[in-house]
Design a protein around this motif. Structure first.
Motif, PDB file in Angstrom:
ATOM      1  N   SER A  48       1.223  -1.310  -0.073  1.00 16.32           N
ATOM      2  CA  SER A  48      -0.421  -0.447   0.122  1.00 16.32           C
ATOM      3  C   SER A  48       0.431   0.895   0.198  1.00 16.32           C
ATOM      4  N   GLU A  49       0.637   2.425  -0.556  1.00 11.32           N
ATOM      5  CA  GLU A  49       0.834   4.330  -0.775  1.00 11.32           C
ATOM      6  C   GLU A  49       0.751   4.589   0.829  1.00 11.32           C
ATOM      7  N   ILE A  50       0.062   4.333   1.730  1.00 10.91           N
ATOM      8  CA  ILE A  50      -0.489   4.894   2.373  1.00 10.91           C
ATOM      9  C   ILE A  50      -0.598   3.432   3.526  1.00 10.91           C
ATOM     10  N   TYR A  51      -0.479   3.968   5.233  1.00  8.45           N
ATOM     11  CA  TYR A  51      -0.050   3.580   6.440  1.00  8.45           C
ATOM     12  C   TYR A  51      -0.920   4.073   7.280  1.00  8.45           C
ATOM     13  N   LEU A  52      -1.339   2.808   8.605  1.00 12.18           N
ATOM     14  CA  LEU A  52      -2.619   3.701   9.254  1.00 12.18           C
ATOM     15  C   LEU A  52      -1.680   3.699  10.724  1.00 12.18           C
ATOM     16  N   SER A  53      -1.926   5.173  11.273  1.00 13.57           N
ATOM     17  CA  SER A  53      -1.709   4.232  12.757  1.00 13.57           C
ATOM     18  C   SER A  53      -2.781   5.401  14.027  1.00 13.57           C
ATOM     19  N   GLY A  61       0.120   4.832  20.095  1.00 13.96           N
ATOM     20  CA  GLY A  61       0.482   5.976  19.359  1.00 13.96           C
ATOM     21  C   GLY A  61       1.932   6.763  19.082  1.00 13.96           C
ATOM     22  N   GLY A  62       2.299   6.358  20.740  1.00 11.30           N
ATOM     23  CA  GLY A  62       3.987   7.017  20.873  1.00 11.30           C
ATOM     24  C   GLY A  62       3.903   6.750  22.726  1.00 11.30           C
ATOM     25  N   ARG A  63       5.312   6.641  23.339  1.00  9.66           N
ATOM     26  CA  ARG A  63       5.194   6.988  24.286  1.00  9.66           C
ATOM     27  C   ARG A  63       4.744   7.567  25.692  1.00  9.66           C
ATOM     28  N   ASP A  64       4.678   9.279  24.609  1.00  5.32           N
ATOM     29  CA  ASP A  64       5.360  10.565  25.365  1.00  5.32           C
ATOM     30  C   ASP A  64       3.608  10.692  25.541  1.00  5.32           C
ATOM     31  N   MET A  65       2.156   9.881  24.743  1.00  2.00           N
ATOM     32  CA  MET A  65       1.032  10.387  24.953  1.00  2.00           C
ATOM     33  C   MET A  65      -0.099  10.911  26.172  1.00  2.00           C
ATOM     34  N   SER A  66       0.378   9.773  26.866  1.00  2.11           N
ATOM     35  CA  SER A  66      -0.595   9.894  28.457  1.00  2.11           C
ATOM     36  C   SER A  66       0.153  10.865  29.341  1.00  2.11           C
ATOM     37  N   ILE A  87       4.262  -4.124  12.468  1.00  3.39           N
ATOM     38  CA  ILE A  87       6.017  -3.655  12.515  1.00  3.39           C
ATOM     39  C   ILE A  87       5.948  -2.036  12.040  1.00  3.39           C
ATOM     40  N   ILE A  88       4.850  -1.741  11.469  1.00  6.39           N
ATOM     41  CA  ILE A  88       4.403  -0.425  10.722  1.00  6.39           C
ATOM     42  C   ILE A  88       4.516   0.143  12.384  1.00  6.39           C
ATOM     43  N   LEU A  89       3.620   0.294  12.809  1.00  5.42           N
ATOM     44  CA  LEU A  89       3.403   0.654  13.792  1.00  5.42           C
ATOM     45  C   LEU A  89       4.108   0.610  14.920  1.00  5.42           C
ATOM     46  N   ARG A  90       4.957  -0.188  15.427  1.00  7.33           N
ATOM     47  CA  ARG A  90       6.341  -0.405  16.264  1.00  7.33           C
ATOM     48  C   ARG A  90       7.875   0.601  15.604  1.00  7.33           C
ATOM     49  N   LEU A  91       7.268   0.284  14.286  1.00  7.93           N
ATOM     50  CA  LEU A  91       8.725   1.598  13.885  1.00  7.93           C
ATOM     51  C   LEU A  91       8.469   3.065  13.964  1.00  7.93           C
ATOM     52  N   PHE A  92       6.906   3.085  13.762  1.00  8.00           N
ATOM     53  CA  PHE A  92       6.302   4.274  14.015  1.00  8.00           C
ATOM     54  C   PHE A  92       6.301   4.974  15.448  1.00  8.00           C
ATOM     55  N   LYS A  93       5.837   3.842  16.419  1.00  9.12           N
ATOM     56  CA  LYS A  93       6.042   4.194  17.924  1.00  9.12           C
ATOM     57  C   LYS A  93       7.444   4.341  17.980  1.00  9.12           C
TER      58      LYS A  93
END
Length: 303
Positions: free
Chosen positions: A146-151, A192-197, A273-279
Motif C-alpha cells: 500500500s502507498e499509505i499506512y494507518l496509525s 501511538g507513542g510512549r509520550d502521549m499519556s 511492524i509499521i506500528l512498532r517502527l512508528f511508535k
C-alpha cells in the motif's frame, strides 16, 4: 470544490515565506481558497517579527496565486492552541472539511492533490479520523504494497479532517480523572507513542498548551485511525530553535515526495511492524521528557 487551506502564522517571517511559496507551487494552488490566521504579539520582543510576518502576508492577495486569500489578524494574543481550535472551528463549519498548515512546513507540489484525494476517498470511512501529509522515513516490510499506512496517532504537521470528526472533540477532556488512574487506558493511549499519556498529563496540569494532544486523545476515545503516506508530502523546517513551538532537532527529518504520480489510496489493515517502527520514533519515556521539556519551555515562553 477543493478543501480550503488554513495556515497559522506568528512571528517567523522567513519560515512563513517558505511555507507560502512552497504551497503556491502546488499543482492545485490556483483552485484553492487560502485562509491565513495571524496571531498578535504576546510581548514586546515579538512585536517587530509579527509586523514583518503581517507585512509579507498582506502582499499575497496581490499575486493572484490562489483562488482566494483571506487574512484574519487577531488583535489579542491567543496562543497556538486557541488560534487553531477557533480558526478550524470557524472554517470547517462553513466548508465541511479543512487542510491545516503551520508557518514552518514545506509542502511537495502534489500536497494539495494528496490531501484532497484522501479527503474524498475516506470521507465516509468512519474508522478514519484524519489525514496526515507528514511521515517519517520508515523501512516498510517487503510485502507491504500500500502507498499509505494507518496509525493510532494524528499528526499536526500538515493534516486534514472533516467537520463531523472535529465536532466530536472534548477540548476540556472532562473524563481525565478516570483516564489518569486507569493504567490499561494509559497504555492503550500510548500505542501511538510512549509520550502521549505524559503529554496529556502535562496539558491538564497547565504545563503545556497543546491542541494536538487533546485532538489525539479524542481520536483514541473514538477508536479511529490517521492515514499516513509512505512518502512525506511535508517537511518541517522549524526545528531550528527559531520558534515558539520548536526546539532544535533533526529527529524528524524526512524525505519530501518528488514523484508526479498520484497516490493510490486503499484500505490497508493495521500493520504491527509499521506500528512498532512508528511508535519507536517517539523514543522512551525518559527520552520524551528530556527532548520535549526543552521544546515545551520554549512553547510556554512564546519567544
Amino acid at each position: 470544490m477543493l478543501a480550503p487551506v488554513l495556515i497559522f502564522v506568528y512571528a517567523r517571517p522567513e519560515h512563513t515565506k517558505q511555507t507560502i511559496e512552497s504551497l503556491s507551487s502546488n499543482y492545485l494552488a490556483s483552485e484553492t481558497d487560502l485562509f491565513i490566521f495571524s496571531d498578535a504579539p504576546k510581548n514586546e520582543k515579538s512585536i517587530e517579527m509579527v509586523k514583518l510576518v503581517r507585512d509579507y502576508i498582506d502582499t499575497i492577495p496581490d499575486k493572484k496565486i490562489f483562488r482566494s486569500v483571506k487574512i484574519i489578524k487577531s488583535e489579542v494574543n491567543k496562543g497556538l492552541a486557541n488560534s487553531i481550535i477557533s480558526g478550524v472551528s470557524e472554517i470547517v463549519k462553513l466548508n465541511g472539511q479543512v487542510i491545516v498548515l503551520e508557518d514552518d512546513l514545506i509542502t511537495s507540489p502534489d500536497f494539495l492533490n494528496y490531501m484532497n484525494d484522501a479527503l474524498k476517498f475516506y470521507e465516509n470511512d468512519k474508522k478514519i479520523w484524519s489525514i496526515s501529509a507528514y511521515t517519517f522515513d520508515l523501512e516498510f516490510p517487503d510485502k507491504y504494497k500500500s502507498e499509505i499506512y494507518l496509525s493510532y496517532r494524528a499528526c499536526s504537521w500538515g493534516w486534514a479532517t472533516w467537520k463531523d470528526r472535529w465536532d466530536t472533540v472534548d477540548w476540556k477532556v472532562t473524563d481525565y480523572k478516570t483516564f489518569k488512574k486507569d493504567k490499561r487506558l494509559r497504555d492503550k493511549f500510548n500505542r501511538g507513542g510512549r509520550d502521549m499519556s505524559g503529554m496529556l498529563d502535562a496539558q491538564i496540569a497547565g504545563k503545556i498548551d497543546s491542541w494536538a494532544i487533546r485532538w489525539c486523545y479524542s481520536q483514541f476515545k473514538s477508536d479511529m485511525f490517521t492515514v499516513y503516506p509512505r512518502v512525506s508530502r511535508v517537511r518541517n523546517i522549524g526545528l531550528d530553535g527559531s520558534g515558539t513551538h520548536s526546539g532544535i532537532s533533526t529527529r524528524y527529518d524526512t524525505t519530501l515526495n518528488k514523484s508526479t504520480k498520484k497516490c493510490e489510496f486503499d484500505h490497508p489493515e493495521l500493520n504491527d511492524i509499521i506500528l512498532r517502527l512508528f511508535k519507536d520514533r517517539f523514543g522512551t519515556r525518559f527520552e520524551y521528557f528530556i527532548i520535549w521539556n526543552k521544546i515545551l519551555i520554549k512553547k510556554m515562553l512564546r519567544i
